[in-house]
Write an enzyme that holds these catalytic residues in place. Structure first.
Site, PDB file in Angstrom:
ATOM      1  N   GLU A 357       0.831  -1.195   0.000  1.00  0.00           N
ATOM      2  CA  GLU A 357       0.000   0.000   0.000  1.00  0.00           C
ATOM      3  C   GLU A 357       0.866   1.246   0.000  1.00  0.00           C
ATOM      4  OE1 GLU A 357      -4.042  -1.459   2.346  1.00  0.00           O
ATOM      5  OE2 GLU A 357      -2.630  -0.123   3.375  1.00  0.00           O
ATOM      6  N   CYS A 358       0.651   2.130  -0.962  1.00  0.00           N
ATOM      7  CA  CYS A 358       1.249   3.461  -1.026  1.00  0.00           C
ATOM      8  C   CYS A 358       2.776   3.394  -0.984  1.00  0.00           C
ATOM      9  CB  CYS A 358       0.683   4.347   0.073  1.00  0.00           C
ATOM     10  SG  CYS A 358       0.831   6.106  -0.289  1.00  0.00           S
ATOM     11  N   ALA A 359       3.392   3.536   0.173  1.00  0.00           N
ATOM     12  CA  ALA A 359       4.842   3.434   0.254  1.00  0.00           C
ATOM     13  C   ALA A 359       5.327   2.088  -0.251  1.00  0.00           C
ATOM     14  CB  ALA A 359       5.313   3.654   1.688  1.00  0.00           C
TER      15      ALA A 359
END
Length: 470
Positions: A357-359
């Site tokens: 997720e994201c990072a």
């Protein structure tokens, strides 16, 4: 019954985090077991709450988890505690865009039957503070504002004027805090700097916040107000992956409890125990405590590793979870750890489940601002001036290790990066608002996306992931 307070404000920037964290630390310093909570999707504030209380900071997000799970999740986190302090989000009545009161601090206070303490930035007002407090206290009669804490008060004369005005409002003043640079926490492009990046300084800041609150607030009156909250009469949330989780109506659809092949998931105790590696350390600080609890409930052994320091994945890793954080602040260090980057790429190439997720998405990309990353995805990421922020209603575009095609989950985006994809991967999510678009990647066993999700709202995602690990 757990005594409880919700710390809210008329708007962001009034000092909620300072006051809430200071109260948590001050009460913990008196020997009380304090349960820390945060309204909304914020990952960073709960790190400071955990530092203040010695317990995991837990989020209460009515959009991602559904209104029916707010009280059970609260009871789960606060079990065995003397007091719970819930820090609000944005202004008291601000919630999900175009969704009325949904996910607002006001809604959560009603779901918890908890009195609200309003933190007011009084730095540029005197008598007008009474009109402001009166407006907030009378806007929704179901929201019980039990007191106000005046923040950033300049002088004794200023305090006198504020108290005199509020004497006519019927809302008691429970604290007055002066401007104090020592309690400030540094910020950058996505909010406060996480605790993991400044342990010693964060400890000092929390101690200063506790001292400021002890000196300026009526702790006995605040505790009495917290104890006036009535019983909730609900069962605590339990980290289980069975169908009974959503009894009581969360308002969020559940996912089918089968892996992509359609075979029903067998009870965890009858199956092998897979090792799920979860990224941690200073670069990957964004996670919800319930995710680990759900992975374990589904039968996994969860092992944390630090991509900045560890050159290999945990022994026996059969699945990988890489949450959010700030890889853009540690790009050179992450890139320099070539052995781990190769290990992550090899695990993904083997078809093992990887949820990012994201990072985590940025880490799996080919590069981040020109610095080599893991190269799992044919994509390059870079920093951007544009902030992408908001709740998301997501529909799975493709079968993946988290959800079958067509399943619906709710999530949240919060980033200042963009990713420029190449070819070779399916999209992860179709998003419905604020504009319709597809997002993320599904490639083999990899599910990578900018969208943060809270698995308490869709616990079958954890079960599905662990089943794929097996």
């Amino acid at each position: 019954m757990v005594a409880r307070l919700v710390i809210a404000a008329p708007s962001s920037g009034a000092g909620k985090t300072t006051v809430a964290t200071g109260l948590m630390a001050a009460f913990a310093g008196r020997g009380l077991a304090v349960s820390p909570h945060k309204v909304g999707p914020d990952y960073i504030d709960p790190g400071y709450h955990a530092l203040a209380t010695g317990r995991p900071g837990r989020n209460l997000d009515a959009y991602m988890c559904g209104t029916g799970l707010i009280a059970p999740l609260f009871e789960h986190g606060a079990r065995g505690c003397d007091l719970a302090v819930v820090e609000g989000v944005m202004g008291l009545y601000d919630g999900a865009a175009d969704q009325g009161e949904l996910a607002s601090t006001a809604q959560v206070s009603k779901l918890l039957k908890a009195p609200v303490v309003l933190v007011v930035d009084a730095s540029s007002q005197s008598r007008s503070v009474a009109a402001l407090v009166h407006g907030f206290a009378s806007w929704d009669p179901e929201v019980r504002i039990g007191g106000v804490i005046l923040n950033k008060v300049a002088t004794d004369r200023h305090e006198h004027l504020l108290r005199e005005a509020l004497g006519e409002s019927g809302v008691p003043v429970l604290g007055v805090l002066r401007r104090a640079p020592a309690v400030a926490t540094p910020s950058r492009h996505l909010g406060l700097v996480p605790v993991a990046e400044r342990q010693a300084a964060a400890l000092a800041a929390v101690a200063a916040q506790a001292e400021q609150v002890r000196a300026g607030c009526d702790l006995e009156a605040l505790l009495s107000l917290a104890r006036s909250a009535p019983e909730l009469h609900c069962e605590p949330w339990v980290a289980e992956v069975g169908e009974r989780l959503h009894a009581g109506g969360s308002g969020v659809p559940t996912l089918p409890r089968t892996p992509s092949g359609g075979t029903p998931i067998a009870p965890a105790e009858r199956m092998p125990t897979p090792v799920v590696a979860v990224a941690g350390g200073a670069a990957f600080t964004f996670s919800y405590a319930e995710h680990t609890e759900l992975l374990r409930a589904a039968g996994a052994e969860v092992v944390t590793f630090d991509p900045l320091r560890d050159e290999a994945l945990p022994e026996g890793t059969s699945g990988l979870v890489i949450g959010g954080g700030f890889p853009e602040m540690y790009g050179e260090q992450l890139s320099a750890n070539e052995p781990l980057r190769k290990a992550v790429a090899a695990l993904a190439a083997s078809g093992a489940p990887v949820a990012a997720e994201c990072a985590g998405l940025l880490y799996l990309a080919r590069s981040l601002d020109g610095t080599p990353m893991c190269g799992v995805l044919d994509a390059d990421a870079r920093m951007s001036e544009r902030l992408t922020l908001g709740y998301r209603d997501a529909v799975a575009v493709s079968d993946s290790v988290l959800a079958p095609a067509g399943a619906r989950m709710r999530g949240h985006e919060f980033h200042r990066t963009v990713i420029e994809p190449g070819a070779g991967a399916a999209a992860a999510w179709g998003l419905r608002q604020p504009e319709r678009r597809v997002e993320g990647f599904v490639q083999g066993g990899v599910h990578a996306s900018y969208v943060h999700t809270h698995w308490a709202g869709s616990p079958e995602a954890a079960a599905r992931f662990v089943e794929h690990c097996r």
